[in-house]
Design a protein around this motif. Structure first.
Motif, PDB file in Angstrom:
ATOM      1  N   ALA A 140      -7.234   2.804  18.410  1.00 39.93           N
ATOM      2  CA  ALA A 140      -6.038   2.192  17.899  1.00 39.93           C
ATOM      3  C   ALA A 140      -6.158   2.098  16.192  1.00 39.93           C
ATOM      4  N   LEU A 141      -7.140   1.605  15.765  1.00 43.39           N
ATOM      5  CA  LEU A 141      -7.427   1.472  14.389  1.00 43.39           C
ATOM      6  C   LEU A 141      -7.282   2.790  13.891  1.00 43.39           C
ATOM      7  N   GLN A 142      -7.980   3.899  14.384  1.00 46.15           N
ATOM      8  CA  GLN A 142      -7.703   5.156  13.857  1.00 46.15           C
ATOM      9  C   GLN A 142      -6.299   5.782  13.818  1.00 46.15           C
ATOM     10  N   GLU A 143      -5.586   5.455  14.865  1.00 47.73           N
ATOM     11  CA  GLU A 143      -3.845   5.904  15.072  1.00 47.73           C
ATOM     12  C   GLU A 143      -3.414   5.185  13.824  1.00 47.73           C
ATOM     13  N   ARG A 144      -3.680   3.897  13.589  1.00 46.60           N
ATOM     14  CA  ARG A 144      -2.986   2.930  12.737  1.00 46.60           C
ATOM     15  C   ARG A 144      -3.280   3.559  11.354  1.00 46.60           C
ATOM     16  N   VAL A 145      -4.140   3.830  10.894  1.00 45.75           N
ATOM     17  CA  VAL A 145      -4.819   4.347   9.465  1.00 45.75           C
ATOM     18  C   VAL A 145      -4.120   6.001   9.379  1.00 45.75           C
ATOM     19  N   ASN A 146      -4.299   6.402  10.279  1.00 45.91           N
ATOM     20  CA  ASN A 146      -3.397   7.868  10.287  1.00 45.91           C
ATOM     21  C   ASN A 146      -2.036   8.043  10.179  1.00 45.91           C
ATOM     22  N   ALA A 147      -1.445   7.003  10.871  1.00 47.63           N
ATOM     23  CA  ALA A 147       0.064   6.783  10.753  1.00 47.63           C
ATOM     24  C   ALA A 147       0.392   6.334   9.497  1.00 47.63           C
ATOM     25  N   SER A 148      -0.497   5.233   9.126  1.00 49.20           N
ATOM     26  CA  SER A 148      -0.087   4.812   7.427  1.00 49.20           C
ATOM     27  C   SER A 148      -0.052   5.612   6.238  1.00 49.20           C
ATOM     28  N   LEU A 149      -0.854   6.629   6.662  1.00 52.19           N
ATOM     29  CA  LEU A 149      -0.788   7.830   5.494  1.00 52.19           C
ATOM     30  C   LEU A 149       0.167   8.932   5.603  1.00 52.19           C
ATOM     31  N   SER A 150       0.493   9.150   7.118  1.00 55.04           N
ATOM     32  CA  SER A 150       1.329  10.086   7.319  1.00 55.04           C
ATOM     33  C   SER A 150       2.806  10.167   7.806  1.00 55.04           C
ATOM     34  N   GLN A 151       3.010   9.032   8.530  1.00 58.11           N
ATOM     35  CA  GLN A 151       4.270   8.711   9.333  1.00 58.11           C
ATOM     36  C   GLN A 151       5.445   7.860   8.429  1.00 58.11           C
ATOM     37  N   THR A 152       6.359   8.222   8.330  1.00 57.72           N
ATOM     38  CA  THR A 152       7.553   7.852   7.737  1.00 57.72           C
ATOM     39  C   THR A 152       7.884   6.354   8.122  1.00 57.72           C
ATOM     40  N   TYR A 179       3.124  -5.940   8.832  1.00 55.51           N
ATOM     41  CA  TYR A 179       2.420  -5.062   9.531  1.00 55.51           C
ATOM     42  C   TYR A 179       2.490  -3.652   9.401  1.00 55.51           C
ATOM     43  N   LEU A 180       3.881  -3.170   9.358  1.00 57.82           N
ATOM     44  CA  LEU A 180       4.190  -1.497   9.081  1.00 57.82           C
ATOM     45  C   LEU A 180       3.771  -1.126   7.505  1.00 57.82           C
ATOM     46  N   GLY A 181       3.466  -2.243   6.530  1.00 56.61           N
ATOM     47  CA  GLY A 181       3.305  -1.613   5.340  1.00 56.61           C
ATOM     48  C   GLY A 181       4.465  -1.602   4.668  1.00 56.61           C
ATOM     49  N   ILE A 182       5.720  -1.945   4.780  1.00 53.89           N
ATOM     50  CA  ILE A 182       6.866  -1.677   4.161  1.00 53.89           C
ATOM     51  C   ILE A 182       7.709  -2.932   3.851  1.00 53.89           C
ATOM     52  N   THR A 183       8.740  -2.708   3.137  1.00 55.14           N
ATOM     53  CA  THR A 183       9.604  -4.038   2.803  1.00 55.14           C
ATOM     54  C   THR A 183      10.322  -4.410   3.871  1.00 55.14           C
ATOM     55  N   PRO A 184      10.770  -5.832   3.782  1.00 60.47           N
ATOM     56  CA  PRO A 184      11.738  -6.118   4.718  1.00 60.47           C
ATOM     57  C   PRO A 184      13.047  -5.519   4.774  1.00 60.47           C
ATOM     58  N   GLU A 185      13.554  -5.086   3.393  1.00 58.21           N
ATOM     59  CA  GLU A 185      14.636  -4.324   3.330  1.00 58.21           C
ATOM     60  C   GLU A 185      14.462  -2.859   3.892  1.00 58.21           C
ATOM     61  N   SER A 186      13.444  -2.132   3.844  1.00 58.71           N
ATOM     62  CA  SER A 186      13.113  -0.699   4.506  1.00 58.71           C
ATOM     63  C   SER A 186      13.375  -1.116   5.827  1.00 58.71           C
ATOM     64  N   LEU A 187      12.473  -1.935   6.551  1.00 57.59           N
ATOM     65  CA  LEU A 187      12.593  -2.257   8.121  1.00 57.59           C
ATOM     66  C   LEU A 187      14.362  -2.468   8.432  1.00 57.59           C
ATOM     67  N   SER A 188      15.053  -3.200   7.603  1.00 60.04           N
ATOM     68  CA  SER A 188      16.368  -3.348   8.022  1.00 60.04           C
ATOM     69  C   SER A 188      17.196  -2.108   7.876  1.00 60.04           C
ATOM     70  N   ARG A 189      17.004  -1.198   7.034  1.00 54.32           N
ATOM     71  CA  ARG A 189      17.595   0.032   6.949  1.00 54.32           C
ATOM     72  C   ARG A 189      16.922   0.770   8.262  1.00 54.32           C
ATOM     73  N   VAL A 190      15.713   0.938   8.300  1.00 49.58           N
ATOM     74  CA  VAL A 190      15.269   1.743   9.783  1.00 49.58           C
ATOM     75  C   VAL A 190      15.946   1.074  10.908  1.00 49.58           C
ATOM     76  N   ARG A 191      16.041  -0.086  10.954  1.00 44.97           N
ATOM     77  CA  ARG A 191      16.572  -0.614  12.331  1.00 44.97           C
ATOM     78  C   ARG A 191      18.153  -0.246  12.567  1.00 44.97           C
ATOM     79  N   ARG A 192      18.998  -0.393  11.394  1.00 41.28           N
ATOM     80  CA  ARG A 192      20.202   0.133  11.290  1.00 41.28           C
ATOM     81  C   ARG A 192      20.424   1.459  11.662  1.00 41.28           C
ATOM     82  N   GLN A 193      19.426   2.230  11.255  1.00 39.09           N
ATOM     83  CA  GLN A 193      19.622   3.774  11.653  1.00 39.09           C
ATOM     84  C   GLN A 193      19.265   3.848  12.847  1.00 39.09           C
TER      85      GLN A 193
END
Length: 194
Positions: A140-152, A179-193
């Motif tokens: 799970a840790l390795q997945e999380r590190v990879n996700a933080s480096l490569s996922q939108t 947790y996701l390493g993004i701003t609350p504003e970015s999370l709000s945009r993602v949730r709306r989309q």
């Protein structure tokens, strides 16, 4: 003898992963200590030595660290049926670099690190269980590190929803953004989309 509900949830968790006799669990149960936490109460704070693993039987906990500016970085959510600890501090006996607090009124079963070797020596089933647990956590840790480096941000959030079903409705959104390493504003945009 009837097993209290908090202990029964751990027994069910264990039996889903390893074969476990009544006698083995009865002895293991003697090493556990039940602790109740109020919402916002800390189980562990930075600078304290971590001496226990905690299995969540009720509620939800969060582990997080603080950077030099005092900004929180959420490392893990631990709802019911999850273990939480500062493994670095637990295994090295160094002061903790993280905090663990209750996001809801919670109940945990504590297993002291000092008792783990005794348990392993006398009950190989628990050594197998904790080895499987650590392997799972490493993956799970390795997945999380990879996700933080490569996922939108959108991909990270969708992965979060799969990993922690139901948590998005239970915890404040700014903790999820942390947790996701993004701003609350970015999370709000993602949730709306979505």
């Amino acid at each position: 003898m009837e097993i209290p509900a908090a202990y029964q949830s751990l027994r069910t968790h264990l039996q889903a992963r390893v074969p476990l006799s009544d006698d083995d669990f009865a002895v293991f149960q003697q090493y556990l200590r039940l602790q109740t936490l109020n919402k916002r109460e800390h189980l562990l704070q930075t600078g304290e030595p971590c001496t226990h693993l905690a299995f969540v039987t009720q509620g939800c906990l969060r582990s997080y660290s603080l950077n030099t500016q005092g900004q929180e970085h959420t490392l893990q959510f631990a709802p019911e049926d999850w273990w939480v600890s500062d493994m670095y501090s637990l295994l090295t006996q160094q002061p903790s670099t993280m905090n663990i607090d209750a996001l809801e009124d919670s109940q945990v079963l504590l297993l002291a690190q000092a008792d783990m070797e005794t348990i392993y020596a006398h009950f190989p089933v628990f050594e197998r269980y904790f080895r499987l647990l650590m392997q799972s956590r490493f993956v799970a840790l390795q997945e999380r590190v990879n996700a933080s480096l490569s996922q939108t941000a959108s991909e990270k959030y969708q992965h979060f929803l799969r990993k922690y079903p139901g948590i998005a409705q239970r915890v404040p959104q700014h903790f999820i953004a942390s947790y996701l390493g993004i701003t609350p504003e970015s999370l709000s945009r993602v949730r709306r989309q979505l």
